[in-house]
Design a protein around this motif. Sequence first.
Motif, PDB file in Angstrom:
ATOM      1  N   THR A 159       0.828  -1.209   0.000  1.00 13.31           N
ATOM      2  CA  THR A 159       0.000   0.000   0.000  1.00 13.31           C
ATOM      3  C   THR A 159       0.858   1.254   0.000  1.00 13.31           C
ATOM      4  O   THR A 159       0.607   2.186  -0.772  1.00 13.31           O
ATOM      5  CB  THR A 159      -0.943   0.009   1.218  1.00 13.31           C
ATOM      6  N   LEU A 160       1.879   1.289   0.860  1.00 18.48           N
ATOM      7  CA  LEU A 160       2.758   2.462   0.936  1.00 18.48           C
ATOM      8  C   LEU A 160       3.439   2.762  -0.386  1.00 18.48           C
ATOM      9  O   LEU A 160       3.599   3.909  -0.774  1.00 18.48           O
ATOM     10  CB  LEU A 160       3.837   2.244   2.003  1.00 18.48           C
ATOM     11  N   CYS A 161       3.877   1.708  -1.070  1.00 17.59           N
ATOM     12  CA  CYS A 161       4.680   1.869  -2.280  1.00 17.59           C
ATOM     13  C   CYS A 161       3.855   1.941  -3.564  1.00 17.59           C
ATOM     14  O   CYS A 161       4.412   2.186  -4.640  1.00 17.59           O
ATOM     15  CB  CYS A 161       5.675   0.715  -2.389  1.00 17.59           C
ATOM     16  N   LEU A 162       2.573   1.741  -3.461  1.00 18.26           N
ATOM     17  CA  LEU A 162       1.722   1.615  -4.644  1.00 18.26           C
ATOM     18  C   LEU A 162       1.883   2.759  -5.639  1.00 18.26           C
ATOM     19  O   LEU A 162       1.986   2.528  -6.843  1.00 18.26           O
ATOM     20  CB  LEU A 162       0.268   1.474  -4.216  1.00 18.26           C
ATOM     21  N   GLU A 163       1.919   3.986  -5.176  1.00 15.48           N
ATOM     22  CA  GLU A 163       1.985   5.139  -6.080  1.00 15.48           C
ATOM     23  C   GLU A 163       3.411   5.520  -6.484  1.00 15.48           C
ATOM     24  O   GLU A 163       3.592   6.399  -7.327  1.00 15.48           O
ATOM     25  CB  GLU A 163       1.286   6.339  -5.447  1.00 15.48           C
ATOM     26  N   CYS A 164       4.396   4.876  -5.897  1.00 16.77           N
ATOM     27  CA  CYS A 164       5.798   5.185  -6.234  1.00 16.77           C
ATOM     28  C   CYS A 164       6.118   4.685  -7.638  1.00 16.77           C
ATOM     29  O   CYS A 164       5.651   3.635  -8.054  1.00 16.77           O
ATOM     30  CB  CYS A 164       6.750   4.528  -5.242  1.00 16.77           C
ATOM     31  N   VAL A 165       6.930   5.445  -8.334  1.00 18.54           N
ATOM     32  CA  VAL A 165       7.320   5.084  -9.697  1.00 18.54           C
ATOM     33  C   VAL A 165       8.680   4.394  -9.713  1.00 18.54           C
ATOM     34  O   VAL A 165       8.916   3.503 -10.521  1.00 18.54           O
ATOM     35  CB  VAL A 165       7.338   6.336 -10.604  1.00 18.54           C
ATOM     36  N   THR A 166       9.565   4.780  -8.810  1.00  9.86           N
ATOM     37  CA  THR A 166      10.925   4.237  -8.800  1.00  9.86           C
ATOM     38  C   THR A 166      11.220   3.559  -7.460  1.00  9.86           C
ATOM     39  O   THR A 166      10.580   3.869  -6.448  1.00  9.86           O
ATOM     40  CB  THR A 166      11.968   5.360  -9.005  1.00  9.86           C
ATOM     41  N   PRO A 167      12.220   2.676  -7.439  1.00 11.45           N
ATOM     42  CA  PRO A 167      12.633   2.073  -6.165  1.00 11.45           C
ATOM     43  C   PRO A 167      13.088   3.124  -5.154  1.00 11.45           C
ATOM     44  O   PRO A 167      12.824   2.988  -3.956  1.00 11.45           O
ATOM     45  CB  PRO A 167      13.793   1.153  -6.552  1.00 11.45           C
TER      46      PRO A 167
END
Length: 131
Positions: A108-116
């Motif tokens: 959930t936290l990383c869902l909208e992130c585009v890059t590592p």
Amino acid sequence: MEILHSGGYSLVIRNNSIHTFTGRGVSDLYRIYNERKELLEGAEVADKIIGKGAAALMALGKVSEIITDTISAPALSLLNDCGIPVSFQTVVPNIINRREDGLCPVETLCLECVTPEECLPLIERFMAGKL
């Protein structure tokens, strides 16, 4: 994968030698990334379930190849964007939490992130208990 399943491990890393782990979620990967990053660089990694947070840590650690039973679509997309080959049995829309009543908190936290790189501070805060 044979070592992963036969030994009941959650994570196996092969980089000159074989390293096995039994932690839950991204805990082992997070610790390795912070304390023994050299284990990840150029390594082949076998993991039972890979969500976007684990994928981000593997990409940041510069693994060379990944094999898994189950991977989330966001994790697969991130790894494909990073050029890391992935072999898998099943792709799921998202990783589900242990209670099976919602998404995995790290996913959930990383869902909208585009890059590592965007995922890392969120994972760090989660691991520190600040999210």
